[in-house]
Design an enzyme around this catalytic site. Sequence first.
Site, PDB file in Angstrom:
ATOM      1  N   ASN A  11      79.929 107.955  11.624  1.00  0.00           N
ATOM      2  CA  ASN A  11      79.036 108.558  10.632  1.00  0.00           C
ATOM      3  C   ASN A  11      79.085 110.067  10.840  1.00  0.00           C
ATOM      4  O   ASN A  11      78.498 110.585  11.781  1.00  0.00           O
ATOM      5  CB  ASN A  11      77.615 108.011  10.849  1.00  0.00           C
ATOM      6  CG  ASN A  11      76.603 108.683   9.931  1.00  0.00           C
ATOM      7  OD1 ASN A  11      76.963 109.409   9.000  1.00  0.00           O
ATOM      8  ND2 ASN A  11      75.323 108.429  10.196  1.00  0.00           N
ATOM      9  N   TRP A  12      79.802 110.744   9.954  1.00  0.00           N
ATOM     10  CA  TRP A  12      79.969 112.200  10.115  1.00  0.00           C
ATOM     11  C   TRP A  12      78.748 112.989   9.670  1.00  0.00           C
ATOM     12  O   TRP A  12      78.688 114.194   9.877  1.00  0.00           O
ATOM     13  CB  TRP A  12      81.237 112.677   9.370  1.00  0.00           C
ATOM     14  CG  TRP A  12      82.481 112.536  10.188  1.00  0.00           C
ATOM     15  CD1 TRP A  12      82.679 111.685  11.247  1.00  0.00           C
ATOM     16  CD2 TRP A  12      83.709 113.273  10.040  1.00  0.00           C
ATOM     17  NE1 TRP A  12      83.944 111.852  11.762  1.00  0.00           N
ATOM     18  CE2 TRP A  12      84.594 112.819  11.031  1.00  0.00           C
ATOM     19  CE3 TRP A  12      84.146 114.248   9.148  1.00  0.00           C
ATOM     20  CZ2 TRP A  12      85.892 113.320  11.178  1.00  0.00           C
ATOM     21  CZ3 TRP A  12      85.435 114.756   9.275  1.00  0.00           C
ATOM     22  CH2 TRP A  12      86.290 114.292  10.291  1.00  0.00           C
ATOM     23  N   LYS A  13      77.798 112.297   9.005  1.00  0.00           N
ATOM     24  CA  LYS A  13      76.583 112.983   8.524  1.00  0.00           C
ATOM     25  C   LYS A  13      76.975 114.236   7.730  1.00  0.00           C
ATOM     26  O   LYS A  13      77.967 114.213   7.007  1.00  0.00           O
ATOM     27  CB  LYS A  13      75.662 113.298   9.703  1.00  0.00           C
ATOM     28  CG  LYS A  13      75.382 112.070  10.571  1.00  0.00           C
ATOM     29  CD  LYS A  13      74.273 112.259  11.559  1.00  0.00           C
ATOM     30  CE  LYS A  13      74.082 110.986  12.364  1.00  0.00           C
ATOM     31  NZ  LYS A  13      72.931 111.024  13.260  1.00  0.00           N
ATOM     32  N   HIS A  92      69.919 104.722   6.366  1.00  0.00           N
ATOM     33  CA  HIS A  92      69.941 105.428   7.657  1.00  0.00           C
ATOM     34  C   HIS A  92      68.572 106.053   7.893  1.00  0.00           C
ATOM     35  O   HIS A  92      67.909 106.490   6.943  1.00  0.00           O
ATOM     36  CB  HIS A  92      71.036 106.505   7.641  1.00  0.00           C
ATOM     37  CG  HIS A  92      71.253 107.100   8.998  1.00  0.00           C
ATOM     38  ND1 HIS A  92      70.422 108.061   9.516  1.00  0.00           N
ATOM     39  CD2 HIS A  92      72.184 106.846   9.946  1.00  0.00           C
ATOM     40  CE1 HIS A  92      70.837 108.375  10.743  1.00  0.00           C
ATOM     41  NE2 HIS A  92      71.911 107.647  11.020  1.00  0.00           N
ATOM     42  N   GLU A  94      67.727 108.843   8.871  1.00  0.00           N
ATOM     43  CA  GLU A  94      67.595 110.220   8.356  1.00  0.00           C
ATOM     44  C   GLU A  94      67.338 110.209   6.844  1.00  0.00           C
ATOM     45  O   GLU A  94      66.659 111.087   6.326  1.00  0.00           O
ATOM     46  CB  GLU A  94      68.855 111.033   8.725  1.00  0.00           C
ATOM     47  CG  GLU A  94      68.858 111.364  10.220  1.00  0.00           C
ATOM     48  CD  GLU A  94      70.233 111.498  10.841  1.00  0.00           C
ATOM     49  OE1 GLU A  94      71.224 111.638  10.115  1.00  0.00           O
ATOM     50  OE2 GLU A  94      70.307 111.443  12.092  1.00  0.00           O
ATOM     51  N   GLU A 162      69.793 100.811  14.790  1.00  0.00           N
ATOM     52  CA  GLU A 162      69.761 102.148  15.374  1.00  0.00           C
ATOM     53  C   GLU A 162      68.323 102.517  15.725  1.00  0.00           C
ATOM     54  O   GLU A 162      67.553 102.939  14.837  1.00  0.00           O
ATOM     55  CB  GLU A 162      70.310 103.182  14.376  1.00  0.00           C
ATOM     56  CG  GLU A 162      71.734 102.920  13.954  1.00  0.00           C
ATOM     57  CD  GLU A 162      72.397 104.189  13.439  1.00  0.00           C
ATOM     58  OE1 GLU A 162      73.382 104.617  14.058  1.00  0.00           O
ATOM     59  OE2 GLU A 162      71.917 104.760  12.443  1.00  0.00           O
ATOM     60  N   GLY A 168      71.041 110.773  18.409  1.00  0.00           N
ATOM     61  CA  GLY A 168      71.239 112.189  18.716  1.00  0.00           C
ATOM     62  C   GLY A 168      70.462 112.693  19.921  1.00  0.00           C
ATOM     63  O   GLY A 168      70.351 113.901  20.128  1.00  0.00           O
ATOM     64  N   SER A 201      73.426 107.456  20.045  1.00  0.00           N
ATOM     65  CA  SER A 201      73.984 108.078  21.260  1.00  0.00           C
ATOM     66  C   SER A 201      75.083 107.248  21.912  1.00  0.00           C
ATOM     67  O   SER A 201      75.207 107.217  23.140  1.00  0.00           O
ATOM     68  CB  SER A 201      72.873 108.388  22.269  1.00  0.00           C
ATOM     69  OG  SER A 201      71.985 109.344  21.724  1.00  0.00           O
ATOM     70  N   GLY A 222      77.629 108.526  15.617  1.00  0.00           N
ATOM     71  CA  GLY A 222      77.448 109.812  14.957  1.00  0.00           C
ATOM     72  C   GLY A 222      78.280 110.884  15.632  1.00  0.00           C
ATOM     73  O   GLY A 222      79.489 111.016  15.404  1.00  0.00           O
TER      74      GLY A 222
HETATM   75  P1  PGA Z   1      74.505 109.577  17.196  1.00  0.00           P
HETATM   76  O1  PGA Z   1      74.151 109.136  15.676  1.00  0.00           O
HETATM   77  O2  PGA Z   1      75.648 108.721  17.648  1.00  0.00           O
HETATM   78  O3  PGA Z   1      74.856 111.032  17.087  1.00  0.00           O
HETATM   79  O4  PGA Z   1      73.254 109.321  17.997  1.00  0.00           O
HETATM   80  C1  PGA Z   1      74.231 107.797  15.284  1.00  0.00           C
HETATM   81  C2  PGA Z   1      73.785 107.651  13.864  1.00  0.00           C
HETATM   82  O5  PGA Z   1      72.792 108.292  13.470  1.00  0.00           O
HETATM   83  O6  PGA Z   1      74.402 106.906  13.073  1.00  0.00           O
END
Ligand code: PGA
Length: 245
Positions: A11-13, A92, A94, A162, A168, A201, A222
């Site tokens: 997931n490159w966000k 997600h 976010e 998640e 993160g 993470s 991520g």
């Molecule tokens: P992260 O993000 O691996 O940077 O914790 C995962 C995600 O939000 O999909």
Amino acid sequence: MSRRKAYAAGNWKMHGLGADLGELTSIARAASGCPGQTTVLCLPATLLDRARATGVTLGAQDCHASAEGAHTGDLHAGMLADAGAAYVILGHSERRSNHAETDAVIRSKVLAAWSAGLTAIICIGETEAQYRSGQALEVLAKQIAHSVPVAATPQNTVIAYEPVWAIGTGLTPEPQEIAMIHAAIRKELPDPRLSILYGGSMSPQNAAEIFEIDDVDGGLVGRASLKASEFIPILQALDTAKGAL
Ligand code: PGA
């Protein structure tokens, strides 16, 4: 009995420019040498079409719930499919927090994704406060009941667990906790054959241990998916853990 499909999903966000596409070429090459897993890179929509040439399987990160219409700035699922996506992340945390997306909205987006032929990667997860007060399983069951349509199959849907507090932060639940929660999630799903990914993470350091857990069918990654040097060991660890089954 066939084994559930194993996914290394990145997931490159809101990261990535054309100059970063070289990472994908290396990832695609490594992924093709690991046939026991499927690598999917969920990119910003601006990169999808250009990323096709790398040969990696592509996903998007959100779609609108409608097929088309007057929605300035939004993208419908058919547009994402047209640009090269085969998957789309929906719900997600976010999106849930930054855009106030409810389970009902996410469910309608899943239906839109299916109509366009995309496989939905539906994210669920408890917040730190919910985790600390022992409400995680209750929260997850509610998210599943309201955001995962009953017609979900392994072909059209992947689940990503998640924990919001692990995204993160460098924190992850203990492997026993991940095992317990994934088993509990599986019991709540309309179809127990759905793949359930762990996200939050994930790194080359912790991936192998997490992939050893039976009910973990891969990862949604991520930060560590942005660099081929970090993502390739993760997809290789998945292939080692699940490929021989
Ligand atoms: P992260 O993000 O691996 O940077 O914790 C995962 C995600 O939000 O999909």
